[in-house]
Design a protein around this motif. Structure first.
Motif, PDB file in Angstrom:
ATOM      1  N   GLU A  86       4.677  16.368 -12.373  1.00  0.00           N
ATOM      2  CA  GLU A  86       4.566  16.781 -10.978  1.00  0.00           C
ATOM      3  C   GLU A  86       4.100  15.667 -10.053  1.00  0.00           C
ATOM      4  OE1 GLU A  86       0.595  17.747 -12.930  1.00  0.00           O
ATOM      5  OE2 GLU A  86       2.729  17.941 -13.440  1.00  0.00           O
ATOM      6  N   LYS A  87       3.630  14.554 -10.638  1.00  0.00           N
ATOM      7  CA  LYS A  87       3.189  13.411  -9.837  1.00  0.00           C
ATOM      8  C   LYS A  87       4.291  12.353  -9.699  1.00  0.00           C
ATOM      9  CE  LYS A  87      -1.473  14.078 -11.703  1.00  0.00           C
ATOM     10  NZ  LYS A  87      -2.538  13.487 -12.559  1.00  0.00           N
ATOM     11  N   ARG A  88       5.492  12.704 -10.104  1.00  0.00           N
ATOM     12  CA  ARG A  88       6.580  11.730 -10.156  1.00  0.00           C
ATOM     13  C   ARG A  88       6.849  11.071  -8.803  1.00  0.00           C
ATOM     14  NH1 ARG A  88       7.936   9.516 -14.768  1.00  0.00           N
ATOM     15  NH2 ARG A  88       9.608   8.074 -14.362  1.00  0.00           N
ATOM     16  N   HIS A  89       6.624  11.815  -7.752  1.00  0.00           N
ATOM     17  CA  HIS A  89       6.926  11.288  -6.418  1.00  0.00           C
ATOM     18  C   HIS A  89       6.183   9.995  -6.122  1.00  0.00           C
ATOM     19  CE1 HIS A  89       3.312  13.796  -5.972  1.00  0.00           C
ATOM     20  NE2 HIS A  89       2.982  12.985  -4.983  1.00  0.00           N
ATOM     21  N   ARG A  90       5.044   9.769  -6.820  1.00  0.00           N
ATOM     22  CA  ARG A  90       4.273   8.554  -6.546  1.00  0.00           C
ATOM     23  C   ARG A  90       5.056   7.295  -6.897  1.00  0.00           C
ATOM     24  NH1 ARG A  90      -1.635  10.526  -8.876  1.00  0.00           N
ATOM     25  NH2 ARG A  90      -2.253  11.761  -7.045  1.00  0.00           N
ATOM     26  N   ALA A  91       5.858   7.355  -7.961  1.00  0.00           N
ATOM     27  CA  ALA A  91       6.678   6.190  -8.314  1.00  0.00           C
ATOM     28  C   ALA A  91       7.650   5.872  -7.196  1.00  0.00           C
ATOM     29  CB  ALA A  91       7.434   6.451  -9.620  1.00  0.00           C
ATOM     30  N   TYR A  92       8.223   6.902  -6.608  1.00  0.00           N
ATOM     31  CA  TYR A  92       9.203   6.697  -5.552  1.00  0.00           C
ATOM     32  C   TYR A  92       8.532   6.262  -4.251  1.00  0.00           C
ATOM     33  CZ  TYR A  92      11.450   9.394  -9.188  1.00  0.00           C
ATOM     34  OH  TYR A  92      11.889   9.835 -10.404  1.00  0.00           O
ATOM     35  N   GLU A  93       7.343   6.800  -3.989  1.00  0.00           N
ATOM     36  CA  GLU A  93       6.578   6.349  -2.829  1.00  0.00           C
ATOM     37  C   GLU A  93       6.186   4.878  -2.970  1.00  0.00           C
ATOM     38  OE1 GLU A  93       4.516  10.704  -1.811  1.00  0.00           O
ATOM     39  OE2 GLU A  93       3.354   9.111  -2.774  1.00  0.00           O
ATOM     40  N   ASP A  94       5.854   4.473  -4.206  1.00  0.00           N
ATOM     41  CA  ASP A  94       5.499   3.069  -4.446  1.00  0.00           C
ATOM     42  C   ASP A  94       6.673   2.148  -4.139  1.00  0.00           C
ATOM     43  OD1 ASP A  94       3.087   4.046  -5.330  1.00  0.00           O
ATOM     44  OD2 ASP A  94       3.356   3.462  -7.430  1.00  0.00           O
ATOM     45  N   THR A 113       0.842  -1.190   0.000  1.00  0.00           N
ATOM     46  CA  THR A 113       0.000   0.000   0.000  1.00  0.00           C
ATOM     47  C   THR A 113       0.879   1.243   0.000  1.00  0.00           C
ATOM     48  OG1 THR A 113      -1.728  -1.159   1.237  1.00  0.00           O
ATOM     49  CG2 THR A 113      -1.837   1.237   1.184  1.00  0.00           C
ATOM     50  N   SER A 114       0.771   2.032  -1.069  1.00  0.00           N
ATOM     51  CA  SER A 114       1.591   3.233  -1.200  1.00  0.00           C
ATOM     52  C   SER A 114       1.052   4.357  -0.316  1.00  0.00           C
ATOM     53  CB  SER A 114       1.635   3.672  -2.660  1.00  0.00           C
ATOM     54  OG  SER A 114       2.676   4.611  -2.870  1.00  0.00           O
ATOM     55  N   ALA A 115       1.764   5.479  -0.309  1.00  0.00           N
ATOM     56  CA  ALA A 115       1.431   6.579   0.596  1.00  0.00           C
ATOM     57  C   ALA A 115       0.024   7.125   0.374  1.00  0.00           C
ATOM     58  CB  ALA A 115       2.460   7.703   0.448  1.00  0.00           C
ATOM     59  N   ASP A 116      -0.471   7.077  -0.873  1.00  0.00           N
ATOM     60  CA  ASP A 116      -1.810   7.601  -1.153  1.00  0.00           C
ATOM     61  C   ASP A 116      -2.883   6.517  -1.124  1.00  0.00           C
ATOM     62  OD1 ASP A 116      -1.249   6.204  -3.453  1.00  0.00           O
ATOM     63  OD2 ASP A 116      -1.693   7.854  -4.834  1.00  0.00           O
TER      64      ASP A 116
END
Length: 695
Positions: free
Chosen positions: A517-525, A433-436
């Motif tokens: 600008e949503k790139r951080h989601r890959a790193y959060e995953d 489960t990712s941050a979002d």
């Protein structure tokens, strides 16, 4: 040197490392490379190299082929043929355990005769007239394994290069046959005809004996677009020039030139268009409203080209994603369209009839943990019009090649033997489960009786960009170099493949969820999967390593700078790392659609948050928090370039971060290697570094 890097107000104290072949920069590169090799290259390392090279050189691996006329063509490297053989055989011979190959070109012999090594980068054969045999080919030859190639005309009958034949100097060039004496050529051989992304801005009709610069331009794109791509479609009855104006990585305009007239397919720029015979296919990247119908992102529609040009009629929407699947690939036989679909990253093949109102059937497949790919054999050969190749592979399942006819089961043609001992290993799929709150899948290759006490050495692998899907596959070198290892407590090495956002595992929406600008989601995953492995008791920080290349190298850079506390060791290969300068280096300008444009202040604001060399300063961690880090590239990488890797390593060292190592051999291009020996050494360098830190 200082611990600063370039920003909108300051200068870059590391700019001297961007001069790729400057002697001062190369002196630093050689010193750091020698340091890394002196620590890693010992007897244990040499054994790893030899074991991996033995796998790569194995004579009983499957020689994959392409059918042209009566022959099946293959390129082959082995220990006695380091640069490789371009060769062909007949079908009956190919079916045997020891096919008899006709050698067309021996690259090692060519190196001796010409005094220069050339690396095979592909071929294009001239379609013969009627039933005549294939006689001519264009060969793509790279001097260093990079993207730039020399294109030379080759005679298949005499097995030699054509004297005074077509011969284009080394550049980012692509060419296709129009007829025996005419080519369609796009070349970035001069600055005048090169885009900011370092690709060709024109397509030219080049006659025999005519210089590229003197040939007429038949298609041209703007310099701030990625490239002018195109090829001549020589399919009998459908001869035409296909053109693509690649505006950016995800927007393009496709058309065709017929009888001097250029017809552009009028659809939104983010609808991918492909032409095949009388058909045109549409794959929208975002929802597309067309004539009152919504074609959702990730779907696939088909139309008859002539009808679509007249009134925009679409015959059928062939695939609609449901949130858990994505279209991975397609291939036409004469009467069918074969669709490869990922269902929660597991393969299935759908068969669409082109003659029976697009009726759909499903090919039965045995194991969801295996990866399947299909492709037409030769849709113009009357004896093989609906034949297909199918490859089946898995993490611990050696590759099998089948050939079949649509409507019947395929027959095994070749089967690769086991290359490493996978006894006791199992493949499982898990979701973190990712941050979002998003559920992110990953595959785990581990012992069946895995002890969940946090003491198992793990290697995570990731990419997360450009809509590229990470799927199961038998990687013999990884099996030998990583999965076969055991530590002093008899724990086996574990491999984890991640399916983070930015990839294509769930189609365009999965990709766009980590865009710009949503790139951080890959790193959060990726971080969420690392945390899940620890929470499940599979491993712990001191036993957890990670690797990634290219865009995956950017992923690793952000793990180093943003999540250093999660990892014991990281291998960061041929990476993007300075997002302020990336558009000015090598082919970086072509990736603006993926990351953003640092020349725009509003883009730089978010780009800086995932620019590793800037995060080192913007979000500093105690120097002892950083994982053991190997940053590596090649001097000849002409896609990303070596300077970003150099700068990241130099800055980490200047900041006092210990256990940072840098490695940069000269040859290999963006792939990192040019032959089996250099591939084995590249892989062993990474595996050995990581293993010594986390085992």
């Amino acid at each position: 040197m200082t611990d600063q890097v370039s920003d909108v107000t300051g200068t870059d104290p590391y700019s001297w490392l961007e001069a790729i072949h400057d002697e001062t920069a190369l002196s630093w590169v050689r010193e750091q490379t020698a340091r890394t090799e002196s620590e890693l290259y010992d007897t244990s390392f040499d054994q790893q190299v030899q074991q991996i090279k033995t796998v790569l050189d194995a004579q009983d691996r499957i020689p994959m082929v392409s059918k042209r006329g009566e022959y099946y063509y293959n390129f082959w490297r082995a220990s006695e043929h380091r640069l490789g053989l371009w060769r062909r055989t007949t079908w009956q011979s190919y079916l045997s355990d020891e096919p008899q190959w006709e050698i067309l070109l021996d690259l090692d012999a060519l190196a001796i005769s010409e005094g220069q090594e050339w690396h095979f980068a592909g071929s294009s054969l001239l379609r013969p007239q009627g039933a005549e045999p294939y006689e001519r080919a264009l060969l793509r030859l790279s001097p260093d394994g990079g993207d730039q190639v020399r294109i030379r005309e080759f005679d298949l009958s005499s097995k030699s290069f054509v004297e005074d034949g077509f011969d284009f100097p080394v550049a980012k060039t692509h060419a296709s046959w129009i007829d025996r004496d005419t080519l369609l050529v796009g070349s970035a051989g001069s600055e005048q005809f090169t885009t900011r992304s370092t690709y060709a801005s024109t397509l030219r009709r080049v006659g025999r004996g005519v210089k590229i610069e003197d040939a007429p331009v038949i298609f041209e794109v703007k310099k701030d677009h990625v490239a002018a791509f195109g090829y001549f479609d020589s399919t009998p009855g459908f001869e035409r020039v296909i053109t693509t104006d690649a505006i950016d990585f995800y927007r393009s305009r496709t058309g065709f030139i017929l009888e001097g007239a250029h017809h552009v397919i009028q659809v939104p720029d983010d609808v991918q268009v492909s032409l095949h015979r009388q058909w045109v296919l549409f794959a929208p990247q975002t929802d597309w409203e067309h004539q009152g119908q919504i074609l959702v992102a990730g779907s696939l529609a088909i139309a008859r080209l002539e009808t679509f040009l007249e009134d925009g009629t679409i015959d059928k929407v062939l695939f609609v994603p449901d949130g858990s699947n994505a279209l991975e690939g397609l291939s036409f036989t004469a009467n069918y369209l074969l669709l490869t679909v990922l269902q929660d990253v597991a393969s299935q093949v759908r068969v669409i009839s082109l003659t029976e109102n697009f009726n759909e059937t499903l090919m039965p497949l045995a194991d969801p943990m295996l990866n399947i790919s299909v492709g037409a054999v030769d849709d113009e050969d009357e004896t093989a019009v609906d034949d297909y190749w199918m490859t089946i592979t898995g993490f611990i399942t050696p590759t099998t090649l089948l050939r079949g006819t649509v409507g019947s089961h395929g027959t095994v043609v070749k089967r690769s033997p086991d290359r490493f001992d996978a006894t006791g290993l199992e493949v499982t799929q898990h979701f973190a489960t990712s941050a979002d709150g998003t559920k992110v899948p990953y595959f785990q290759v581990a012992p069946e009786n895995l002890v969940l006490d946090g003491k198992n050495p793990v290697l995570m692998d990731g990419y997360g960009g450009f809509q590229h899907s990470m799927t199961p596959g038998y990687a013999a070198a990884m099996g030998v170099g990583w999965l076969s290892r055991t530590n002093e407590t008899d724990r086996r090495a574990i491999y984890v493949m991640t399916n983070i956002r930015g990839g294509g595992e769930y189609g365009p929406t999965w990709h766009r969820a980590a865009l710009r600008e949503k790139r951080h989601r890959a790193y959060e995953d990726f971080a969420a999967i690392a945390e899940d492995l620890v929470a499940r008791g599979v491993t712990s920080r001191e036993h957890l390593s990670a690797t990634g290349r290219s865009n995956g190298g950017l992923l690793m850079g952000n793990m180093i700078a943003g999540y250093p506390q999660l990892f014991g060791a990281i291998s960061c290969g041929v990476p993007l790392l300075d997002m302020k300068r990336y558009t000015q280096l090598a082919a970086g300008h072509s990736w603006i659609a993926e990351y953003g444009d640092p020349e725009k202040p509003e883009d730089w604001e978010f780009l800086r948050t995932f620019s590793p060399v800037h995060r080192l300063s913007d979000q500093p961690h105690p120097v002892d928090d950083y994982p053991a880090t190997l940053i590596w590239t090649t001097t000849s990488d002409d896609r990303v370039g070596p300077s970003q890797a150099r700068i990241m390593a130099a800055k980490m060292m200047d900041l006092g971060i210990k256990n940072v190592r840098y490695h940069e051999p000269e040859g290999g291009g963006h792939a990192g290697s040019t032959d089996n020996e250099s591939t084995a050494k590249m892989l062993a360098t990474s595996y050995e570094f990581l293993w010594r830190k986390v085992h």
